[in-house]
Design an enzyme around this catalytic site. Structure first.
Site, short mmCIF file in Angstrom:
data_model
loop_
_atom_site.label_atom_id
_atom_site.label_comp_id
_atom_site.label_asym_id
_atom_site.label_seq_id
_atom_site.Cartn_x
_atom_site.Cartn_y
_atom_site.Cartn_z
N ALA A 1 16.50 3.44 36.31
CA ALA A 1 18.05 4.11 35.77
C ALA A 1 18.69 2.88 34.80
CB ALA A 1 19.07 4.18 36.86
N GLY B 1 14.47 4.27 39.36
CA GLY B 1 14.68 5.77 39.08
C GLY B 1 13.57 6.22 38.38
N GLU C 1 10.96 7.20 41.08
CA GLU C 1 11.75 8.34 41.60
C GLU C 1 11.49 9.52 40.80
OE1 GLU C 1 15.45 6.26 42.10
OE2 GLU C 1 15.39 6.62 44.09
N GLU D 1 15.32 -2.27 43.04
CA GLU D 1 16.95 -2.10 43.46
C GLU D 1 17.46 -3.24 44.01
OE1 GLU D 1 14.72 0.47 43.26
OE2 GLU D 1 15.65 2.29 42.47
N1 CO8 Z 1 18.00 -0.31 31.89
C1 CO8 Z 1 18.36 -0.50 30.95
N2 CO8 Z 1 17.72 -1.52 29.82
C2 CO8 Z 1 16.43 -1.64 30.32
C3 CO8 Z 1 15.89 -1.24 31.58
C4 CO8 Z 1 16.74 -0.59 32.45
N3 CO8 Z 1 16.12 -0.17 33.66
N4 CO8 Z 1 14.57 -1.68 31.59
C5 CO8 Z 1 14.26 -2.42 30.41
N5 CO8 Z 1 15.62 -2.10 29.49
C6 CO8 Z 1 15.51 -2.62 28.21
C7 CO8 Z 1 15.76 -4.13 28.35
O1 CO8 Z 1 17.24 -4.70 28.32
C8 CO8 Z 1 15.44 -4.63 26.80
O2 CO8 Z 1 16.57 -4.19 25.96
P1 CO8 Z 1 17.01 -5.31 24.82
O3 CO8 Z 1 15.53 -5.39 23.96
O4 CO8 Z 1 17.91 -4.59 24.18
O5 CO8 Z 1 17.15 -6.55 25.54
C9 CO8 Z 1 14.25 -3.71 26.66
O6 CO8 Z 1 14.36 -2.45 27.54
C10 CO8 Z 1 12.67 -4.21 26.92
O7 CO8 Z 1 12.85 -4.94 28.14
P2 CO8 Z 1 12.29 -6.39 28.47
O8 CO8 Z 1 12.81 -7.23 27.13
O9 CO8 Z 1 13.04 -6.96 29.69
O10 CO8 Z 1 10.80 -6.29 28.61
P3 CO8 Z 1 9.92 -7.21 29.35
O11 CO8 Z 1 8.63 -6.72 29.04
O12 CO8 Z 1 10.20 -8.61 29.27
O13 CO8 Z 1 10.07 -6.73 30.79
C11 CO8 Z 1 10.60 -5.02 32.81
C12 CO8 Z 1 9.84 -5.23 31.36
C13 CO8 Z 1 9.79 -6.11 33.81
C14 CO8 Z 1 10.25 -3.73 33.00
C15 CO8 Z 1 11.99 -5.49 32.78
O14 CO8 Z 1 12.49 -4.77 31.58
C16 CO8 Z 1 12.65 -4.90 34.01
O15 CO8 Z 1 12.87 -5.65 34.78
N6 CO8 Z 1 13.27 -3.90 33.57
C17 CO8 Z 1 14.25 -3.43 34.81
C18 CO8 Z 1 13.57 -2.83 35.90
C19 CO8 Z 1 14.53 -2.44 37.14
O16 CO8 Z 1 15.07 -3.24 37.71
N7 CO8 Z 1 14.77 -1.17 37.11
C20 CO8 Z 1 15.33 -0.48 38.29
C21 CO8 Z 1 16.88 -0.15 38.02
S1 CO8 Z 1 17.68 0.29 38.94
C22 CO8 Z 1 17.33 1.85 39.38
O17 CO8 Z 1 16.62 2.38 38.89
C23 CO8 Z 1 18.21 2.78 40.46
C24 CO8 Z 1 17.75 4.13 40.39
C25 CO8 Z 1 18.80 4.78 41.29
C26 CO8 Z 1 20.15 4.90 40.83
C27 CO8 Z 1 21.10 5.22 41.80
C28 CO8 Z 1 22.33 5.67 41.30
C29 CO8 Z 1 23.57 4.85 41.24
#
Ligand code: CO8
Length: 260
Positions: free
Chosen positions: A66, A111, A114, A134
């Site tokens: 998400a 998400g 999911e 998460e």
């Molecule tokens: N949300 C928003 N932006 C994201 C997300 C995300 N989940 N994942 C990546 N991005 C963005 C980054 O911010 C970045 O943007 P920018 O270039 O503008 O800074 C771009 O995508 C590229 O990402 P990275 O530079 O971080 O790429 P890397 O190769 O260095 O890393 C990763 C890749 C490991 C996947 C890293 O991006 C990461 O850790 N992302 C987050 C993963 C995460 O924690 N996902 C879980 C989110 S929580 C969730 O899903 C909850 C679901 C249920 C919700 C319930 C309702 C409340």
């Protein structure tokens, strides 16, 4: 309807739905969830679509979760609403008669995992990483992950994945029964479309009722599930597809199913 974050391509009864927000690794924001809901509803109504494949744009991610930037500012009320919005998409996929296959082409996190778990089954590319990070963000899965993962792989492994937030490789996901097959990246979409095509060529009524029996039966006692299965089985004998499928077998020809 025009979509800002989705691509849809329909060919030979198979719709390929690509989550297309690669600049954010296809992260699911509210707009994207609304679009997913509308798109899936439309595909379910489209008689030309007999199976759906969901994948992510780009080579890096299926869906990286998400949208954290959007969630960062949410109130408790908004977080609850956002979770329910995502859950509606996952539950709709379960209730669709049309089967949905996830082609996980990279990160499937939070998400994103999911979303994949909401599909009927998952293929993954060799380099894919799957997990629920998460807890590292101070939250927990909210789009059905605690329920779908524990039902799929059991409490212990689901607990380990969700409590540690560690990602697993595609191979480990295969060994644990999260994904059905691990493919070379360049073969993943072809494999998913090929299975979807096989499903598209058989009787959609039988597939849809079988999906219904499995999904609903999992929430019943075994005896109730058997009873439910028998009822749906009986209903199929009122369809033209059943007559056609069996007549085609007896007449040694290919069945022409009409979905009625
Ligand atoms: N949300 C928003 N932006 C994201 C997300 C995300 N989940 N994942 C990546 N991005 C963005 C980054 O911010 C970045 O943007 P920018 O270039 O503008 O800074 C771009 O995508 C590229 O990402 P990275 O530079 O971080 O790429 P890397 O190769 O260095 O890393 C990763 C890749 C490991 C996947 C890293 O991006 C990461 O850790 N992302 C987050 C993963 C995460 O924690 N996902 C879980 C989110 S929580 C969730 O899903 C909850 C679901 C249920 C919700 C319930 C309702 C409340």
């Amino acid at each position: 309807m025009e979509f800002n974050n989705l691509l849809i391509e329909i060919s030979d009864g198979v719709a390929t739905l690509t989550v297309n927000r690669p600049q954010a690794l296809n992260a699911l924001n509210s707009e994207l969830l609304t679009e997913l809901e509308c798109a899936l509803y439309g595909l379910e109504q489209d008689s030309a679509v007999k199976a759906v494949v969901i994948t992510g744009a780009g080579e890096k991610a299926f869906v990286a979760g998400a949208d954290i930037r959007e969630m960062a500012a949410m109130t408790s009320f908004e977080g609850h609403r956002f979770a329910l919005k995502g859950q509606r998409v996952m539950l709709f996929m379960e209730k669709m008669r049309t089967p949905v296959i996830a082609a996980v082409n990279g990160f499937a996190l939070g998400g994103g995992l999911e979303l994949a778990l909401g599909c009927d089954f998952i293929y993954a590319s060799a380099g894919a990483r799957l997990g629920f990070p998460e807890v590292t963000l101070g939250i927990m899965p909210g789009f059905g992950g605690t329920q779908n993962l524990s039902r799929l792989i059991g409490k212990s492994r689901a607990n380990e994945m969700i409590f540690t937030g560690r990602l697993v490789t595609a191979e480990k996901a295969l060994a644990w029964g999260i994904v059905n097959e691990v493919c070379a990246p360049e073969e993943l979409l072809g494999k998913a479309r090929e299975s979807a095509g096989t499903i598209a060529r058989v009787g959609l009524l039988g597939v849809g009722y079988a999906k219904d029996a499995i999904a609903n039966g999992l929430n019943m006692t075994k005896e109730d599930g058997f009873r439910y299965e028998a009822s749906l089985f009986g209903v199929l004998f009122a369809t033209e597809d059943q007559r056609e499928g069996m007549a085609a077998f007896v007449e040694k020809r290919k069945a022409e199913f009409q979905g009625k």
